[in-house]
Design a protein around this motif. Structure first.
Motif, PDB file in Angstrom:
ATOM      1  N   TYR A  13       5.781  38.504 -79.307  1.00 34.58           N
ATOM      2  CA  TYR A  13       6.687  37.035 -79.530  1.00 34.58           C
ATOM      3  C   TYR A  13       5.638  36.102 -78.951  1.00 34.58           C
ATOM      4  CZ  TYR A  13      10.151  40.300 -80.373  1.00 34.58           C
ATOM      5  OH  TYR A  13      11.369  41.167 -80.651  1.00 34.58           O
ATOM      6  N   LEU A  14       4.394  36.263 -78.552  1.00 36.56           N
ATOM      7  CA  LEU A  14       3.432  35.219 -77.659  1.00 36.56           C
ATOM      8  C   LEU A  14       3.077  34.265 -78.834  1.00 36.56           C
ATOM      9  CD1 LEU A  14       2.333  34.001 -75.301  1.00 36.56           C
ATOM     10  CD2 LEU A  14       0.413  35.623 -75.791  1.00 36.56           C
ATOM     11  N   PRO A  15       2.656  34.615 -80.053  1.00 35.60           N
ATOM     12  CA  PRO A  15       2.037  33.791 -81.131  1.00 35.60           C
ATOM     13  C   PRO A  15       3.324  32.862 -81.619  1.00 35.60           C
ATOM     14  CG  PRO A  15       1.258  36.029 -81.517  1.00 35.60           C
ATOM     15  CD  PRO A  15       2.244  36.037 -80.442  1.00 35.60           C
ATOM     16  N   ALA A 157     -12.221  36.838 -81.808  1.00 35.45           N
ATOM     17  CA  ALA A 157     -11.988  36.263 -80.240  1.00 35.45           C
ATOM     18  C   ALA A 157     -12.708  35.134 -79.722  1.00 35.45           C
ATOM     19  CB  ALA A 157     -12.320  37.736 -79.527  1.00 35.45           C
ATOM     20  N   CYS A 158     -14.002  35.110 -80.424  1.00 32.95           N
ATOM     21  CA  CYS A 158     -15.054  34.279 -80.121  1.00 32.95           C
ATOM     22  C   CYS A 158     -14.612  32.966 -80.470  1.00 32.95           C
ATOM     23  CB  CYS A 158     -16.602  34.608 -80.966  1.00 32.95           C
ATOM     24  SG  CYS A 158     -17.219  35.906 -80.203  1.00 32.95           S
ATOM     25  N   LEU A 196      -4.262  20.408 -73.949  1.00 34.09           N
ATOM     26  CA  LEU A 196      -3.444  21.341 -73.600  1.00 34.09           C
ATOM     27  C   LEU A 196      -3.003  22.192 -74.979  1.00 34.09           C
ATOM     28  CD1 LEU A 196      -1.060  19.486 -71.067  1.00 34.09           C
ATOM     29  CD2 LEU A 196      -2.675  21.321 -70.490  1.00 34.09           C
ATOM     30  N   LEU A 197      -2.690  21.663 -76.085  1.00 26.92           N
ATOM     31  CA  LEU A 197      -2.528  22.325 -77.107  1.00 26.92           C
ATOM     32  C   LEU A 197      -3.415  23.188 -77.619  1.00 26.92           C
ATOM     33  CD1 LEU A 197      -0.458  19.608 -79.281  1.00 26.92           C
ATOM     34  CD2 LEU A 197       0.258  21.661 -77.722  1.00 26.92           C
ATOM     35  N   PHE A 198      -4.723  22.787 -77.650  1.00 28.22           N
ATOM     36  CA  PHE A 198      -6.007  23.596 -78.172  1.00 28.22           C
ATOM     37  C   PHE A 198      -6.104  24.715 -77.110  1.00 28.22           C
ATOM     38  CE2 PHE A 198      -8.304  19.778 -80.323  1.00 28.22           C
ATOM     39  CZ  PHE A 198      -8.321  20.637 -81.479  1.00 28.22           C
ATOM     40  N   GLY A 204      -3.528  31.795 -78.111  1.00 32.61           N
ATOM     41  CA  GLY A 204      -2.897  32.509 -79.155  1.00 32.61           C
ATOM     42  C   GLY A 204      -3.649  33.351 -80.113  1.00 32.61           C
ATOM     43  N   LEU A 205      -4.927  32.496 -80.403  1.00 31.04           N
ATOM     44  CA  LEU A 205      -6.007  33.299 -81.155  1.00 31.04           C
ATOM     45  C   LEU A 205      -6.670  34.637 -80.200  1.00 31.04           C
ATOM     46  CD1 LEU A 205      -7.788  30.375 -82.777  1.00 31.04           C
ATOM     47  CD2 LEU A 205      -6.134  31.845 -83.924  1.00 31.04           C
ATOM     48  N   LEU A 206      -6.849  34.528 -79.267  1.00 31.57           N
ATOM     49  CA  LEU A 206      -7.193  35.412 -78.050  1.00 31.57           C
ATOM     50  C   LEU A 206      -6.266  36.588 -78.344  1.00 31.57           C
ATOM     51  CD1 LEU A 206      -9.039  33.720 -75.722  1.00 31.57           C
ATOM     52  CD2 LEU A 206     -10.063  35.002 -77.225  1.00 31.57           C
TER      53      LEU A 206
END
Length: 307
Positions: A13-15, A157-158, A196-198, A204-206
């Motif tokens: 549920y994190l994303p 991840a990069c 902060l949003l970035f 979330g991408l990681l």
């Protein structure tokens, strides 16, 4: 459910949490621009505001991050369309920054009549914001496609780490009063809210890359939280120390300037006394030898007064 899968289940549920929070913040900024509420477009009074196009890109990014986890057949194609829209917005800004022209694409929706803090073109987002959105668009496009090789997970991840790094560098620049961190090449400044949003979207991408690779976190949650807290504390202390050093240097410069001003005032007083003595000597005695004394003192007094 295996023990590893059971431990990974809450992270599913994190994303959704990250994407939903980013969408909410972006919507608030859009409402702020639509109704002229400047308090919703920037976190601090007088600071750089998040532009309308950046807010729309964040809404698309948060929505795409949520859609890539939807099992419906229409979700992933829609996420790829959102990624293309983010890339288009970012590339337009990059072209404006690199070519030095303003095609006013950034003011099609609203007119940027607010205070122009740290920006060269009204309505345009910062250069580091455009680069971050470009990396985000590439990552979301990759996530919108079917699962591929492990190399894709490493690339994802990069990209996520780069997005986090851009936001973290801007936040560190604000904390340490280091302009190069949030304003690249003296271009527009990235707002604190965008930084902060970035960081959230990059995290979330990681997490998605870690989830798709089905890797296990080697250290426990408490150790991870403790490590992050210690690093954050070190960064805060270093930022405060750097800001204090900068304030001390500025204070020393002000003290030096004050002493210089006092010295010039004393010189000005001496010039005026010298001119007055020359004029008085000529008036009393009539000797023209006193006139050069007054003539030399006049230009010197004006020079000291200007300085």
């Amino acid at each position: 459910v295996s023990p590893i899968a059971a431990n990974r289940l809450p992270g599913r549920y994190l994303p959704w949490l990250v994407g939903g929070l980013v969408v909410v913040v972006g919507c608030l900024v859009v409402v702020g621009w639509g109704f002229g509420i400047h308090g919703l477009t920037c976190l601090l009074p007088g600071a750089a505001m998040m532009k309308m196009n950046a807010a729309i890109a964040f809404i698309l990014g948060g929505g795409a991050l949520c859609l890539v986890h939807v099992t419906a057949t229409w979700a992933r194609p829609l996420a790829r369309v959102m990624a293309l829209a983010i890339g288009a917005i970012a590339l337009c800004t990059l072209l404006e920054c690199l070519m030095g022209w303003n095609c006013r694409l950034d003011e099609w929706l609203v007119h940027d009549g607010g205070p122009q803090v740290g920006t060269m073109r009204p309505g345009s987002m910062a250069l580091n914001e455009a680069i971050g959105f470009t990396l985000l668009a590439v990552a979301l496009w990759m996530m919108g496609r079917a699962a591929g090789s492990p190399r894709r997970n490493w690339l994802l991840a990069c990209l996520g780490g780069s997005v986090v790094g851009i936001g973290f560098l801007a936040m560190l620049g604000y904390l340490a009063d280091f302009r190069a961190g949030y304003s690249w090449w003296n271009q527009a400044s990235m707002p604190i809210s965008s930084a902060l949003l970035f960081m959230l979207l990059g995290a979330g991408l990681l997490h998605c890359a870690w989830w798709q690779a089905k890797t296990r976190w080697w250290i426990g949650q408490r150790s991870t939280i403790s490590f992050v807290c210690v690093v954050a504390l070190l960064v805060a202390v270093a930022s405060h120390s750097n800001r204090s050093t900068q304030d001390l240097i500025e204070a020393a410069g002000v003290v030096k300037q004050t002493h210089e001003v006092i010295g010039k005032l004393h010189e000005l007083r001496s010039n005026l006394d010298e001119s007055q003595s020359g004029v008085r000597g000529y008036v009393i005695t009539g000797d023209e030898a006193f006139l050069p004394l007054a003539e030399r003192a006049g230009p010197a007094a004006r020079k000291n007064l200007d300085q």
